[in-house]
Scaffold this motif. Structure first.
Motif, PDB file in Angstrom:
ATOM      1  N   LEU A  33       0.878  -1.459   0.039  1.00 12.38           N
ATOM      2  CA  LEU A  33       0.156  -0.152   0.035  1.00 12.38           C
ATOM      3  C   LEU A  33       0.925   1.081   0.102  1.00 12.38           C
ATOM      4  O   LEU A  33       0.604   2.240  -0.767  1.00 12.38           O
ATOM      5  N   ARG A  34       1.820   1.223   0.954  1.00 14.02           N
ATOM      6  CA  ARG A  34       2.790   2.401   0.897  1.00 14.02           C
ATOM      7  C   ARG A  34       3.496   2.609  -0.551  1.00 14.02           C
ATOM      8  O   ARG A  34       3.426   3.721  -1.045  1.00 14.02           O
ATOM      9  N   TYR A  35       3.930   1.588  -1.188  1.00 11.88           N
ATOM     10  CA  TYR A  35       4.358   1.893  -2.566  1.00 11.88           C
ATOM     11  C   TYR A  35       3.653   2.325  -3.736  1.00 11.88           C
ATOM     12  O   TYR A  35       3.548   3.409  -4.187  1.00 11.88           O
ATOM     13  N   GLU A  36       2.336   1.810  -3.404  1.00  8.96           N
ATOM     14  CA  GLU A  36       1.152   2.270  -4.354  1.00  8.96           C
ATOM     15  C   GLU A  36       0.680   3.666  -4.162  1.00  8.96           C
ATOM     16  O   GLU A  36       0.620   4.449  -5.189  1.00  8.96           O
ATOM     17  N   ILE A  37       0.641   3.901  -2.902  1.00  9.99           N
ATOM     18  CA  ILE A  37       0.049   5.320  -2.532  1.00  9.99           C
ATOM     19  C   ILE A  37       1.080   6.507  -3.053  1.00  9.99           C
ATOM     20  O   ILE A  37       0.755   7.382  -3.379  1.00  9.99           O
ATOM     21  N   HIS A  38       2.218   6.009  -2.885  1.00 15.06           N
ATOM     22  CA  HIS A  38       3.498   7.071  -3.106  1.00 15.06           C
ATOM     23  C   HIS A  38       3.413   7.023  -4.678  1.00 15.06           C
ATOM     24  O   HIS A  38       3.593   8.379  -5.006  1.00 15.06           O
ATOM     25  N   GLN A  39       3.279   6.131  -5.355  1.00 13.12           N
ATOM     26  CA  GLN A  39       3.319   6.072  -6.734  1.00 13.12           C
ATOM     27  C   GLN A  39       1.903   6.904  -7.254  1.00 13.12           C
ATOM     28  O   GLN A  39       2.213   7.717  -8.271  1.00 13.12           O
ATOM     29  N   VAL A  40       0.973   6.699  -6.726  1.00  7.00           N
ATOM     30  CA  VAL A  40      -0.385   7.553  -7.200  1.00  7.00           C
ATOM     31  C   VAL A  40       0.023   9.006  -6.839  1.00  7.00           C
ATOM     32  O   VAL A  40      -0.223   9.861  -7.850  1.00  7.00           O
ATOM     33  N   ARG A  41       0.495   9.386  -5.690  1.00  4.84           N
ATOM     34  CA  ARG A  41       0.820  10.768  -5.453  1.00  4.84           C
ATOM     35  C   ARG A  41       1.842  11.154  -6.389  1.00  4.84           C
ATOM     36  O   ARG A  41       1.631  12.426  -6.811  1.00  4.84           O
ATOM     37  N   SER A  42       2.891  10.566  -6.805  1.00  2.01           N
ATOM     38  CA  SER A  42       3.737  11.085  -7.796  1.00  2.01           C
ATOM     39  C   SER A  42       3.200  11.304  -9.140  1.00  2.01           C
ATOM     40  O   SER A  42       3.343  12.193  -9.832  1.00  2.01           O
ATOM     41  N   LEU A  43       1.959  10.288  -9.524  1.00  3.37           N
ATOM     42  CA  LEU A  43       1.413  10.808 -10.751  1.00  3.37           C
ATOM     43  C   LEU A  43       0.517  11.928 -10.776  1.00  3.37           C
ATOM     44  O   LEU A  43       0.343  12.638 -11.663  1.00  3.37           O
ATOM     45  N   MET A  44       0.102  12.326  -9.562  1.00  2.00           N
ATOM     46  CA  MET A  44      -0.804  13.362  -9.233  1.00  2.00           C
ATOM     47  C   MET A  44       0.144  14.720  -9.674  1.00  2.00           C
ATOM     48  O   MET A  44      -0.209  15.702 -10.182  1.00  2.00           O
ATOM     49  N   HIS A  45       1.416  14.622  -9.666  1.00  3.01           N
ATOM     50  CA  HIS A  45       2.530  15.749  -9.987  1.00  3.01           C
ATOM     51  C   HIS A  45       3.133  15.423 -11.153  1.00  3.01           C
ATOM     52  O   HIS A  45       3.703  16.524 -11.677  1.00  3.01           O
ATOM     53  N   ASP A  46       3.113  14.518 -11.852  1.00  7.38           N
ATOM     54  CA  ASP A  46       3.792  14.154 -13.075  1.00  7.38           C
ATOM     55  C   ASP A  46       3.358  15.084 -14.275  1.00  7.38           C
ATOM     56  O   ASP A  46       4.063  15.574 -15.029  1.00  7.38           O
ATOM     57  N   LYS A  47       1.856  14.917 -14.217  1.00  7.62           N
ATOM     58  CA  LYS A  47       1.275  15.754 -15.446  1.00  7.62           C
ATOM     59  C   LYS A  47      -0.136  16.702 -15.145  1.00  7.62           C
ATOM     60  O   LYS A  47      -0.618  16.323 -14.097  1.00  7.62           O
ATOM     61  N   PRO A  48      -0.305  17.635 -15.996  1.00  7.78           N
ATOM     62  CA  PRO A  48      -1.411  18.378 -15.337  1.00  7.78           C
ATOM     63  C   PRO A  48      -2.895  17.445 -15.582  1.00  7.78           C
ATOM     64  O   PRO A  48      -2.900  16.372 -16.361  1.00  7.78           O
ATOM     65  N   LEU A  49      -3.342  17.716 -14.574  1.00  8.21           N
ATOM     66  CA  LEU A  49      -4.805  16.615 -14.406  1.00  8.21           C
ATOM     67  C   LEU A  49      -5.902  17.481 -14.597  1.00  8.21           C
ATOM     68  O   LEU A  49      -5.965  18.730 -14.034  1.00  8.21           O
TER      69      LEU A  49
END
Length: 76
Positions: free
Chosen positions: A56-72
């Motif tokens: 869960l820690r890995y996946e949540i941090h990946q999701v958080r980084s995706l929120m910053h990687d590109k405009p949503l």
């Protein structure tokens, strides 16, 4: 949708390697909580099994980084 539900939905889409669902789920999470705090979320979400907490820690941090990687775009 709650922040918790949106975060778990995004983590599940990442875990299932479903790019289309992941994109929608990340946008939804960004709409629900644009300043999503992964560590704050993880501080209250716990599983009995250590391996699940690690995943869960890995996946949540990946999701958080995706929120910053590109405009949503917001999802309503």
């Amino acid at each position: 949708m709650t922040r918790r539900a949106a975060a778990y939905r995004a983590a599940a889409a990442l875990h299932l390697d479903d790019a289309e669902r992941l994109e929608r789920a990340v946008r939804r999470l960004a709409t629900v909580d644009p300043e999503f705090d992964a560590d704050g979320f993880l501080s209250v979400e716990r599983f009995r099994e250590t391996s699940r907490n690690t995943q869960l820690r890995y996946e949540i941090h990946q999701v958080r980084s995706l929120m910053h990687d590109k405009p949503l775009r917001a999802v309503v």
